[in-house]
Design an enzyme around this catalytic site. Structure first.
Site, short mmCIF file in Angstrom:
data_model
loop_
_atom_site.label_atom_id
_atom_site.label_comp_id
_atom_site.label_asym_id
_atom_site.label_seq_id
_atom_site.Cartn_x
_atom_site.Cartn_y
_atom_site.Cartn_z
CG ASP A 1 -0.25 -0.23 2.40
OD1 ASP A 1 1.02 -0.48 2.51
OD2 ASP A 1 -0.87 -0.82 3.47
CG HIS B 1 -5.71 -2.42 9.18
ND1 HIS B 1 -5.96 -0.93 9.22
CD2 HIS B 1 -4.45 -2.45 9.28
CE1 HIS B 1 -4.53 -0.63 9.71
NE2 HIS B 1 -3.88 -1.36 9.82
CG ASN C 1 -8.77 -1.57 12.36
OD1 ASN C 1 -7.51 -2.14 11.98
ND2 ASN C 1 -9.13 -0.33 11.72
CD GLU D 1 -8.30 1.12 7.83
OE1 GLU D 1 -8.40 -0.05 8.74
OE2 GLU D 1 -7.85 2.10 8.14
C1 F6R Z 1 1.42 -1.40 6.27
C2 F6R Z 1 0.15 -2.00 6.36
C3 F6R Z 1 -0.58 -2.04 7.49
C4 F6R Z 1 0.19 -2.26 8.70
C5 F6R Z 1 -0.72 -2.26 10.14
C6 F6R Z 1 0.24 -2.58 11.35
O1 F6R Z 1 2.03 -1.59 4.74
O2 F6R Z 1 -0.23 -2.71 5.15
O3 F6R Z 1 -1.50 -2.77 7.61
O4 F6R Z 1 0.89 -3.59 8.31
O5 F6R Z 1 -1.26 -0.87 10.24
O6 F6R Z 1 1.27 -1.51 11.42
P1 F6R Z 1 2.50 -1.59 12.50
O7 F6R Z 1 3.30 -2.50 12.06
O8 F6R Z 1 3.15 -0.32 12.37
O9 F6R Z 1 1.81 -1.99 13.99
#
Ligand code: F6R
Length: 255
Positions: free
Chosen positions: A67, A143, A141, A148
């Site tokens: 992303d 995701h 959450n 989301e």
């Molecule tokens: C980032 C991504 C997000 C993160 C998620 C966890 O490329 O795809 O889904 O993996 O938000 O983020 P962290 O690792 O910072 O807790």
């Protein structure tokens, strides 16, 4: 689904790196799906160490990132493009031509241009032969990528509106909440599920509820990560804290 519970983040990162390294050694032209965020940083550090000290060769590897924020240029310090360069690509011998991070400079109102980009990104993944191993983090959450809660479980690469929860979780990287982008372009849940193998990493107490739902909860679009239960080759590597709400726990590994 294999759930590996580790003592700490360091162990989690080393096990994850071993898995990635095994694949790259076995298949030098491997296609890696990569994530940003804090969860894979230790994995990336370990891969850099293996490249520098053990000669792990990434010259033929292709990468696709999950992303990117919309509205941030690739050189913006908070763009995922920049993150990947600083935390991984600049330190490895990955061929520039084989690096793919979604384009963030898209106009959310220009639907045809967005559709064109998203279709192109999906086609590039197909042309590369599909993703061999997709690294994933998980949001508090539930995701995965920027899918989301409520994201269609069959979704493909598209633009997503970030939830307030995600924007708040990411405000730590920006000067103010206003600066956190509202939209992102993200691989869909369906795109992620087509990877031949999934490797989901989670550490810390903050992820415990999301991990419990992912491992033990019913599959629901309201917790997109739960879909990994349907994948034939998914490994979750979680530290003790992230595993703390799991009820089916045994010494060492949980299957
Ligand atoms: C980032 C991504 C997000 C993160 C998620 C966890 O490329 O795809 O889904 O993996 O938000 O983020 P962290 O690792 O910072 O807790």
């Amino acid at each position: 689904m294999l759930v590996i519970v580790t003592e700490n983040y360091d162990e989690l990162s080393k096990i994850a790196a071993k898995k990635v390294a095994e694949l790259v050694r076995k298949k030098p032209t491997a296609v890696l799906g990569l994530a940003t965020g804090s969860s894979p940083i230790g994995l990336y550090k370990e891969l850099i160490r293996m490249h520098k000290n053990e000669g792990l060769d990434f010259s033929k590897v292709t990468t696709f990132n999950l992303d990117e924020y919309i509205g941030l240029t690739p050189d913006h310090p908070e763009s995922y493009n920049y993150f990947m360069r600083k935390n991984l690509f600049d330190e490895l011998n990955v061929d520039e031509r084989f690096i793919n991070v979604p384009q963030g400079m898209l106009d959310v109102k220009n639907i045809p241009a967005i559709e064109e980009f998203c279709t192109w990104y999906e086609d590039e993944i197909k042309k590369a032969g599909g993703i061999d191993l997709q690294v994933l983090g998980i949001g508090v959450n539930g995701h995965i990528a920027f899918n989301e809660p409520g994201s269609s479980l069959g979704s493909r690469t598209r633009v997503k509106t970030l939830t307030e929860e995600t924007r708040k979780a990411n405000v730590r990287f920006f000067n103010s909440e206003e600066e956190v982008p509202k939209y992102a372009v993200s691989m869909g849940v369906g795109t992620i599920m087509e990877a031949k193998e999934l490797l989901l990493l989670a550490n810390g107490k903050g992820k415990a509820k999301a991990i419990k739902a992912t491992v033990e909860g019913p599959i629901t679009a309201m917790v997109p990560a739960t879909i990994v239960q349907m994948h034939s080759k998914a490994t979750l590597i979680v530290d003790k804290e992230a595993a703390s709400e799991l009820t089916r726990k045994y010494e060492g590994w949980i299957v």
